[in-house]
Structure formats: C-alpha cells, structure tokens
Design an enzyme around this catalytic site. Structure first.
Site, PDB file in Angstrom:
ATOM      1  N   ARG A   1      -4.461  15.954  24.797  1.00 15.56           N
ATOM      2  CA  ARG A   1      -4.690  16.208  23.336  1.00 15.56           C
ATOM      3  C   ARG A   1      -3.586  16.787  22.789  1.00 15.56           C
ATOM      4  NH1 ARG A   1      -9.905  14.540  22.148  1.00 15.56           N
ATOM      5  NH2 ARG A   1     -11.420  14.981  23.495  1.00 15.56           N
TER       6      ARG A   1
ATOM      7  N   ASP B   1     -11.006   2.143  16.122  1.00 14.85           N
ATOM      8  CA  ASP B   1     -10.680   1.132  17.148  1.00 14.85           C
ATOM      9  C   ASP B   1     -11.653   0.111  16.986  1.00 14.85           C
ATOM     10  OD1 ASP B   1      -9.874   0.388  19.785  1.00 14.85           O
ATOM     11  OD2 ASP B   1     -11.778   1.474  20.771  1.00 14.85           O
TER      12      ASP B   1
ATOM     13  N   PHE C   1      -4.279   1.861  25.606  1.00 13.80           N
ATOM     14  CA  PHE C   1      -4.870   3.054  25.360  1.00 13.80           C
ATOM     15  C   PHE C   1      -3.956   3.966  25.425  1.00 13.80           C
ATOM     16  CE2 PHE C   1      -7.096   6.769  26.735  1.00 13.80           C
ATOM     17  CZ  PHE C   1      -8.403   6.759  26.075  1.00 13.80           C
TER      18      PHE C   1
ATOM     19  N   GLU D   1      -9.793  10.453  10.715  1.00 14.88           N
ATOM     20  CA  GLU D   1      -9.970  10.059  11.834  1.00 14.88           C
ATOM     21  C   GLU D   1      -8.650   9.898  12.582  1.00 14.88           C
ATOM     22  OE1 GLU D   1     -11.825  10.078  14.408  1.00 14.88           O
ATOM     23  OE2 GLU D   1     -13.553   8.816  14.328  1.00 14.88           O
ATOM     24  N   ASP D   2      -8.790  10.185  14.101  1.00 14.87           N
ATOM     25  CA  ASP D   2      -7.722   9.784  14.792  1.00 14.87           C
ATOM     26  C   ASP D   2      -7.015   8.412  14.959  1.00 14.87           C
ATOM     27  OD1 ASP D   2     -10.059   9.614  16.452  1.00 14.87           O
ATOM     28  OD2 ASP D   2      -9.498  10.388  18.239  1.00 14.87           O
TER      29      ASP D   2
END
Ligand code: IMP
Ligand code: MG
Length: 183
Positions: free
Chosen positions: A168, A106, A155, A102-103
C-alpha cells in the site's frame, strides 16, 4: 522508470503521473463544488492514500469521513444488493454533497450497492471519484463521475492498493511479478 521494489514487475502509473492527475482532479472538484457543502467519503483502507492527496488538492471548504464496508459472501451473493457496513460514517448526510473517494472501481458491485444506501440518508448529491478504473471488469451499472486512470485487467498494487495487506505504501501503481502470487 524502474520500480524500486523487487516484487514489482513494472510501473503502470508513475508517482509524477499520479501527482499531476490528483492536482487536476482537485481543481475540477473545487470548481464543481464551489459554494456547496462538500463531504469527501473514503472507503477504507485502499482509498486512504488517494484521499490524503486529493483533499489537499481541493481548495474549497470540505469535510472528510470514512467508512468500512464488505460485500456479503463475495461476488455471487453480493448481487443480492447487500453491503455490510462494518464502520459507518460519523456524519449526518442530510443536505450534503457527498463525494465518494475510491482507490479502484473494479466490478463496481460494492459501490453500486452502497450508493443507494447513502442516498436514503437525504444527501443533496452522491458522486464518485476514483483514481483507478478497470472498465473491462465491470459487472454492475456504475460509472465514476471523476476518474484518474483507466487500467487494464491486471492486478495492481501501490498508492493504497494492496495484495494481502502489503504494497500500500508504494508511491506508484505497479503490477506484481507473477511469482509473488504463487508463493
Ligand atoms: P468492486 O468494484 O466491488 O469489485 O471492488 C473494488 C475493490 O476491490 C477495491 O476497492 C479494491 O479494494 C479491490 N481491488 C480491485 N481490483 C484490485 C487490484 O487490482 N488491486 C488491489 N485491489 C483491487
Ligand atoms: Mg483491498
């Protein structure tokens, strides 16, 4: 180091830090999964950059697969435990050692719903590797088995992560300038 993009306020994790961490994680995963049937599963699209780097840092035989998921109706309704699979895996998970790549972890809501769905397919194991984690944002009970960097509740974009599908391709993880959101 100064960011090379006008919309980035500051760099949180540099290209060099990412490179070193990916090498470290790849070595650790190669040791932990030696002799196993490793299948690295990436959740599109954010994790694609990390996946591409991590798979090359893994020195044992492994397969890769991709899936696209979305939580029903955002944060509130997703607590019902529903994750919609938009694109499913191509491979059968029976007996496999699945490593979700996963990136960023959260709230954890998406993955805490997805992991039990994958576990129903009789894999040997399901574990989670994320390059970034925001522990202060966690709402679901889930912790990564492998984690690159813990980041504050800001963010972030770059290294696969987007704001409105942009940024990205930045090679580092950075924080956007506030005026970018208010445009
Ligand atoms: P959650 O853990 O279910 O809340 O969802 C995590 C997903 O939200 C990630 O895979 C990202 O696509 C997205 N996300 C969360 N935080 C950020 C961020 O700071 N920047 C960009 N995307 C984020
Ligand atoms: Mg995203």
């Amino acid at each position: 180091m100064k960011p090379n993009h006008k919309d980035i306020d500051h760099i949180l994790v540099s290209e060099e830090q990412l490179k070193a961490k990916v090498a470290e994680l790849g070595a650790q995963i190669s040791r932990d999964y030696a002799g196993r049937d490793l299948l690295m599963v990436s959740i599109l699209k954010g994790a694609v950059v990390f996946m591409a780097d991590l798979m090359r840092a893994v020195t044992i035989p492994c397969a890769i697969d991709f899936m696209v998921v979305s939580s029903y109706g955002g944060a509130n309704t997703s607590s019902t435990g529903l994750v919609k699979i938009i694109k499913d895996l191509d491979q059968d998970l029976t007996g496999k050692d699945v490593l979700i790549v996963e990136d960023i972890l959260d709230t954890g809501i998406t993955l805490s719903n997805l992991v039990p769905m994958l576990q129903l397919r009789n894999p040997r194991s399901v574990r989670l590797c994320t390059i970034l984690s925001k522990p202060s944002r966690r709402k679901a009970e889930i912790a990564p088995d492998y984690c690159g960097f813990e980041v504050p509740d800001e963010f972030v974009v770059g290294y696969g992560l987007d704001y409105d599908e942009r940024y990205r391709n930045l090679p580092y993880v950075g924080v956007l300038k506030p005026e970018v959101y208010s445009k």
